[in-house]
Write a protein that holds these residues in place. Structure first.
Motif, PDB file in Angstrom:
ATOM      1  N   VAL A  20       0.920  -1.280   0.021  1.00 42.79           N
ATOM      2  CA  VAL A  20      -0.044  -0.061  -0.265  1.00 42.79           C
ATOM      3  C   VAL A  20       0.923   1.335  -0.017  1.00 42.79           C
ATOM      4  O   VAL A  20       1.714   1.318   0.810  1.00 42.79           O
ATOM      5  CB  VAL A  20      -1.119  -0.168   1.187  1.00 42.79           C
ATOM      6  CG1 VAL A  20      -1.979  -0.974   1.060  1.00 42.79           C
ATOM      7  CG2 VAL A  20      -0.309   0.088   2.472  1.00 42.79           C
ATOM      8  N   ALA A  21       0.450   2.114  -0.894  1.00 43.85           N
ATOM      9  CA  ALA A  21       1.053   3.424  -0.834  1.00 43.85           C
ATOM     10  C   ALA A  21       0.481   4.228   0.455  1.00 43.85           C
ATOM     11  O   ALA A  21      -0.779   4.366   0.605  1.00 43.85           O
ATOM     12  CB  ALA A  21       0.837   4.206  -2.037  1.00 43.85           C
ATOM     13  N   LEU A  22       1.377   4.788   1.103  1.00 47.71           N
ATOM     14  CA  LEU A  22       0.945   5.597   2.512  1.00 47.71           C
ATOM     15  C   LEU A  22       0.816   6.863   1.851  1.00 47.71           C
ATOM     16  O   LEU A  22       2.004   7.793   1.579  1.00 47.71           O
ATOM     17  CB  LEU A  22       2.026   5.514   3.362  1.00 47.71           C
ATOM     18  CG  LEU A  22       2.314   3.980   3.902  1.00 47.71           C
ATOM     19  CD1 LEU A  22       3.669   4.027   4.943  1.00 47.71           C
ATOM     20  CD2 LEU A  22       1.093   3.603   4.639  1.00 47.71           C
ATOM     21  N   SER A  23      -0.478   7.412   2.044  1.00 49.18           N
ATOM     22  CA  SER A  23      -0.682   8.837   1.632  1.00 49.18           C
ATOM     23  C   SER A  23      -1.034   9.647   2.871  1.00 49.18           C
ATOM     24  O   SER A  23      -0.147   9.664   3.664  1.00 49.18           O
ATOM     25  CB  SER A  23      -1.855   9.189   0.511  1.00 49.18           C
ATOM     26  OG  SER A  23      -2.919   8.086   0.968  1.00 49.18           O
ATOM     27  N   GLY A  24      -2.251  10.306   2.877  1.00 46.99           N
ATOM     28  CA  GLY A  24      -2.487  11.268   3.938  1.00 46.99           C
ATOM     29  C   GLY A  24      -2.112  11.110   5.336  1.00 46.99           C
ATOM     30  O   GLY A  24      -2.284   9.974   5.865  1.00 46.99           O
ATOM     31  N   ALA A  25      -1.394  12.152   5.929  1.00 49.55           N
ATOM     32  CA  ALA A  25      -1.278  11.993   7.455  1.00 49.55           C
ATOM     33  C   ALA A  25      -2.443  12.289   8.027  1.00 49.55           C
ATOM     34  O   ALA A  25      -3.076  12.862   7.794  1.00 49.55           O
ATOM     35  CB  ALA A  25       0.152  13.020   7.700  1.00 49.55           C
ATOM     36  N   VAL A  26      -2.488  11.520   9.314  1.00 47.67           N
ATOM     37  CA  VAL A  26      -3.905  11.690  10.175  1.00 47.67           C
ATOM     38  C   VAL A  26      -3.463  12.734  11.235  1.00 47.67           C
ATOM     39  O   VAL A  26      -2.404  12.397  11.921  1.00 47.67           O
ATOM     40  CB  VAL A  26      -4.384  10.516  10.727  1.00 47.67           C
ATOM     41  CG1 VAL A  26      -5.531  10.603  11.479  1.00 47.67           C
ATOM     42  CG2 VAL A  26      -4.800   9.624   9.705  1.00 47.67           C
ATOM     43  N   ALA A  27      -4.196  13.625  11.310  1.00 48.49           N
ATOM     44  CA  ALA A  27      -4.057  14.687  12.278  1.00 48.49           C
ATOM     45  C   ALA A  27      -3.942  14.091  13.742  1.00 48.49           C
ATOM     46  O   ALA A  27      -4.692  12.997  14.120  1.00 48.49           O
ATOM     47  CB  ALA A  27      -5.084  15.909  12.486  1.00 48.49           C
ATOM     48  N   GLY A  28      -2.900  14.642  14.394  1.00 49.38           N
ATOM     49  CA  GLY A  28      -2.499  14.032  15.958  1.00 49.38           C
ATOM     50  C   GLY A  28      -1.810  12.801  15.770  1.00 49.38           C
ATOM     51  O   GLY A  28      -1.560  12.119  16.909  1.00 49.38           O
ATOM     52  N   PHE A  29      -1.602  12.171  14.832  1.00 52.70           N
ATOM     53  CA  PHE A  29      -0.875  10.950  14.592  1.00 52.70           C
ATOM     54  C   PHE A  29       0.747  11.170  13.956  1.00 52.70           C
ATOM     55  O   PHE A  29       0.639  12.275  13.036  1.00 52.70           O
ATOM     56  CB  PHE A  29      -1.357   9.935  13.832  1.00 52.70           C
ATOM     57  CG  PHE A  29      -2.795   9.275  14.635  1.00 52.70           C
ATOM     58  CD1 PHE A  29      -2.489   8.328  15.408  1.00 52.70           C
ATOM     59  CD2 PHE A  29      -3.756  10.171  14.766  1.00 52.70           C
ATOM     60  CE1 PHE A  29      -3.618   7.593  16.238  1.00 52.70           C
ATOM     61  CE2 PHE A  29      -5.025   9.483  15.242  1.00 52.70           C
ATOM     62  CZ  PHE A  29      -4.800   8.511  15.842  1.00 52.70           C
TER      63      PHE A  29
END
Length: 119
Positions: A20-29
């Motif tokens: 899997v390509a890792l896209s968007g960062a998740v706020a707070g992580f």
């Protein structure tokens, strides 16, 4: 041994059963890139609210970074790779039950010490 680190979570829109390509960062992580060096083996979970997969993968740095799905420990697909369809899902680090359980639902301090925690 696979690594674990607290609060690592990104999203992916990758389809199929491959890395899997890792896209968007998740706020707070933190992102996988912030938590791990390229080539690190990690425990992971991929979930979309219905389907899920827990396993061991290898993080590879890049733009975007990616996570291979080397060993599936459990999944909503009878323990096999989930063939992801179109949509966004979460990819995060977890310490799976299979990593700490030997037929017991109890996790002891001695069991936890036998696993590598990323610093």
């Amino acid at each position: 041994m696979p690594l674990v680190k607290d609060r690592v979570k990104q999203t992916t829109i990758t389809t199929g059963t491959g890395a899997v390509a890792l896209s968007g960062a998740v706020a707070g992580f933190q992102t996988f890139a912030q938590a791990f060096a390229s080539g690190a083996q990690v425990y992971y979970c991929i979930a979309d609210g219905t389907a899920w997969e827990v396993g061991i993968g290898t993080y590879t740095a890049g733009s975007p970074g990616s996570l291979s799905r080397d060993t599936v420990l459990d999944s909503s697909n009878g323990g096999g790779l989930v063939a992801w369809g179109v949509g966004t899902r979460d990819v995060f680090v977890t310490l799976p039950a299979a990593a700490v359980s030997s037929g017991s639902s109890e996790v002891t301090l001695a069991t936890i010490h036998s696993y590598t925690l990323a610093m």
